[in-house]
Write an enzyme that holds these catalytic residues in place. Sequence first.
Site, PDB file in Angstrom:
ATOM      1  N   ASP A 284      25.380  40.023  11.574  1.00  0.00           N
ATOM      2  CA  ASP A 284      24.341  39.010  11.434  1.00  0.00           C
ATOM      3  C   ASP A 284      23.023  39.596  10.904  1.00  0.00           C
ATOM      4  O   ASP A 284      22.247  38.916  10.253  1.00  0.00           O
ATOM      5  CB  ASP A 284      24.160  38.403  12.837  1.00  0.00           C
ATOM      6  CG  ASP A 284      23.048  37.403  12.906  1.00  0.00           C
ATOM      7  OD1 ASP A 284      22.944  36.587  11.990  1.00  0.00           O
ATOM      8  OD2 ASP A 284      22.296  37.434  13.899  1.00  0.00           O
ATOM      9  N   CYS A 325      19.229  62.400  18.748  1.00  0.00           N
ATOM     10  CA  CYS A 325      20.006  61.441  19.547  1.00  0.00           C
ATOM     11  C   CYS A 325      21.234  62.122  20.144  1.00  0.00           C
ATOM     12  O   CYS A 325      21.568  61.900  21.309  1.00  0.00           O
ATOM     13  CB  CYS A 325      20.462  60.269  18.689  1.00  0.00           C
ATOM     14  SG  CYS A 325      19.124  59.176  18.188  1.00  0.00           S
TER      15      CYS A 325
HETATM   16  S1  SF4 Z   1      16.409  57.399  23.341  1.00  0.00           S
HETATM   17 FE1  SF4 Z   1      18.027  56.594  22.018  1.00  0.00          FE
HETATM   18  S2  SF4 Z   1      17.105  56.552  19.986  1.00  0.00           S
HETATM   19 FE2  SF4 Z   1      15.883  57.923  21.233  1.00  0.00          FE
HETATM   20  S3  SF4 Z   1      16.712  59.992  20.927  1.00  0.00           S
HETATM   21 FE3  SF4 Z   1      17.724  59.106  22.755  1.00  0.00          FE
HETATM   22  S4  SF4 Z   1      19.597  58.196  21.941  1.00  0.00           S
HETATM   23 FE4  SF4 Z   1      18.237  58.502  20.184  1.00  0.00          FE
END
Ligand code: SF4
Length: 428
Positions: A284, A325
Amino acid sequence: MSRPIAFHVMVKPHGSLCNLDCRYCYYLSKERLYPDSDFRMSDALLEAFIRQYIAAQRVPEVTFAWQGGEPTLLGLDFFRRAVALQQKHARPGMRILNALQTNGTTLDDGWCRFFAEHGFLVGVSLDGPRPLHDAYRVDKGGRPTFDRVMRGIERLRAHGADFNILTCVHAANADHPLAVYRFLRDEVGAQHIQFIPIVERDNDTGFQEGSTVTARSVSGEQYGRFLIAIFDEWVRRDVGRVFVQIFDVALAAWSGHRPGLCVFEETCGYALAMEHNGDVYSCDHFVEPAHRLGNMQVVPLAELVGSAQQQRFGQAKRDTLPRQCRECPVRFVCNGGCPKDRLLTTPDGEPGLNYLCAGFKAFFTHIDRPMRLMAAELVRGRPPANIMPLLAREDADLARKFAAAGRNDPCPCGSGRKFKHCHGAPRR
Ligand code: SF4
Ligand code: SF4
């Protein structure tokens, strides 16, 4: 091609057409993709979709998700036909559910009676109390819509129709978390709430491109503070009574299950979108030419869903995660968030960091202990709501320690600061 066992398609039977002109809407601009269209799904396509969608699901329960634009502008007869066709094509023993997302302004007794009769789950968009809602949710003449939405909700309640509230979090309401939450809980009577962050790219195409966002967007830090303030109230008084989607997602993740919402899953690609003419898109939020998979009147829906293009789309969510991440302690619940919001570069120069990262990290870190406690209750077969009396005892204990603390004592909250510079500081 590998076909998933089940998938969702958000159907736009009236395309992007809407009676409102919400300033942050990401979908109104999709009208430009179909310049000469009447934006009405034909009866033949409706039946083909229902038949194929049901046939492609290898599970006993199928949910139809109707969206727009504003799907109710198509009229009630369209949905009466849809329900009749679902019954015609359902396999024996199959459960068919319907979810419809609306701005709420068109809901009258006829609609609400129909929703209640057929068990529709109605999602209503409402951004908080009047001034916060009306900041961006206006009609084509720029007029406020709050009263019309509230009348719609009143009709839903009067008919006993199931509804949940979808609240966008943006520059106008992000600094008022408790005003928003208490209004939804106490005045709207909402038991199921979703908080959707507005991250609106600043470009003329309406596609997910460019690296700047509009001033209407919430910042990552703001979104984190918003969720934390609401969580701290919810976890002390509303567990088991009010269901906030991101809190449910978190509890699932802390309990060792999949988050259950594409944004926080490791991979995605099982929630597609279909336009009024049968064009199917990867998601979407990616209704744009590069992510058009094909038209289900030409290629069967199941093939489009199982296509290599769609698999690449879904796996890219995991495969393009930056190292920040991959090494993040809250990755198990965050998974880098939605790719549509990954427009930042990490400090070491890697692209693909989520614009909301600071907020996700702050929020998921903040809720670690209460989530562990609730998950432990679940493991023992007890309700997560047991956390509320526990926190009440801790809060009372802390209040006693605050009352006894001297100005130069270490603050009893454990911050490491002197009491006079922490909880003992004079309130401004
Ligand atoms: S909080 Fe989420 S976006 Fe931020 S580094 Fe950790 S996994 Fe990645
Ligand atoms: S791109 Fe985002 S919204 Fe779309 S399916 Fe993936 S995670 Fe969900």
